[in-house]
Design a protein around this motif. Sequence first.
Motif, PDB file in Angstrom:
ATOM      1  N   UNK A  59      15.194  71.757  70.038  1.00 50.55           N
ATOM      2  CA  UNK A  59      14.848  72.766  71.150  1.00 50.55           C
ATOM      3  C   UNK A  59      15.084  73.969  70.533  1.00 50.55           C
ATOM      4  N   UNK A  60      15.648  74.523  69.996  1.00 54.48           N
ATOM      5  CA  UNK A  60      16.228  75.575  70.098  1.00 54.48           C
ATOM      6  C   UNK A  60      16.936  75.836  68.811  1.00 54.48           C
ATOM      7  N   UNK A  61      17.171  76.587  68.328  1.00 55.72           N
ATOM      8  CA  UNK A  61      18.172  76.655  67.021  1.00 55.72           C
ATOM      9  C   UNK A  61      18.572  78.713  67.107  1.00 55.72           C
ATOM     10  N   UNK A  62      20.118  78.214  67.097  1.00 53.32           N
ATOM     11  CA  UNK A  62      20.866  80.216  67.038  1.00 53.32           C
ATOM     12  C   UNK A  62      21.228  80.290  66.131  1.00 53.32           C
ATOM     13  N   UNK A  63      21.191  81.759  65.779  1.00 53.51           N
ATOM     14  CA  UNK A  63      21.817  82.285  64.187  1.00 53.51           C
ATOM     15  C   UNK A  63      21.839  83.177  64.494  1.00 53.51           C
ATOM     16  N   UNK A  64      23.148  83.938  64.418  1.00 53.79           N
ATOM     17  CA  UNK A  64      24.258  82.695  64.797  1.00 53.79           C
ATOM     18  C   UNK A  64      24.758  82.384  65.465  1.00 53.79           C
ATOM     19  N   UNK A  65      25.346  81.444  66.025  1.00 55.54           N
ATOM     20  CA  UNK A  65      26.157  80.983  67.333  1.00 55.54           C
ATOM     21  C   UNK A  65      27.582  81.226  67.650  1.00 55.54           C
ATOM     22  N   UNK A  66      28.047  82.297  67.021  1.00 56.03           N
ATOM     23  CA  UNK A  66      29.442  82.632  67.894  1.00 56.03           C
ATOM     24  C   UNK A  66      29.201  84.365  67.372  1.00 56.03           C
ATOM     25  N   UNK A  67      31.047  85.217  67.282  1.00 54.35           N
ATOM     26  CA  UNK A  67      30.680  85.920  67.069  1.00 54.35           C
ATOM     27  C   UNK A  67      29.968  86.506  65.532  1.00 54.35           C
ATOM     28  N   UNK A  68      29.674  87.585  65.830  1.00 52.92           N
ATOM     29  CA  UNK A  68      29.754  87.857  63.886  1.00 52.92           C
ATOM     30  C   UNK A  68      30.504  87.948  63.055  1.00 52.92           C
ATOM     31  N   UNK A  69      30.801  86.967  61.912  1.00 54.59           N
ATOM     32  CA  UNK A  69      31.451  86.928  60.735  1.00 54.59           C
ATOM     33  C   UNK A  69      31.921  88.488  60.280  1.00 54.59           C
ATOM     34  N   UNK A  70      33.190  88.096  59.917  1.00 52.24           N
ATOM     35  CA  UNK A  70      33.057  89.089  58.963  1.00 52.24           C
ATOM     36  C   UNK A  70      32.689  89.062  57.849  1.00 52.24           C
TER      37      UNK A  70
END
Length: 169
Positions: A59-70
Motif C-alpha cells: 500500500x505504501x513505500x516510505x524512503x527514508x523512513x527515519x531521520x535523515x542519515x548521516x
Amino acid sequence: MRHGSHPGHGGPGRPARAARLLLAPLLAALLLGAGTGGSGETVSLDGDRPGERLDVTLTRVVDPAGPAPAPGADRLVAVELRLRNTGTVPYKDSPAPAAHLLDTTGRRFTGLSGATDAGRALPDAVTLAPGGSATGYVTFRLPSEARPAAVQFALDGGLGDDVAHWSLP
C-alpha cells in the motif's frame, strides 16, 4: 443491449477502442507494479498447508523512513503491507523475515521488525483467523547509495514457493 454496442457512438469498433484506451493505464499499472506511494495491487499467495491462502497488498513505500542519515550511513526504508487471510485455516507467520527489498544492483535485504517513523509496524508474529487482516510496516536497512527496485513477500517466513513481487519505479 449487448455489451460493446452503443447506438450513435460512431459505428462498430469505436466502443471497443474507447474501452482499450480506458483500460490501458490500469494494465500498465499492473504490469509495472508499485509506484512510490505503493501499488495498491493485491497478490494472492497459497501456502504449503491445505487451506492456507493470504492476500498481500503493497500500500505504501516510505524512503527514508527515519531521520535523515548521516552522509555514508545506512538509511531506513519502510513498506506498508496489508495482509488478509482468504484461506480456510488460521494464518500464523512472521511478516518481517517474509518480506524482502531488492535494490537496482540485485542486492536483497530482509525485512526487520520494529518501530519506524513511517507508521505502525506489523507485529513480530501475526495470527489471522480466516477473514482476518492486519496492516503495518516492515522496515529495511539499506546502504545510503542503494536504490530500491522491488519488494517481495512469501509465506512461511519468506521461504514459501509462492512469491508476491512488486516492481518499484
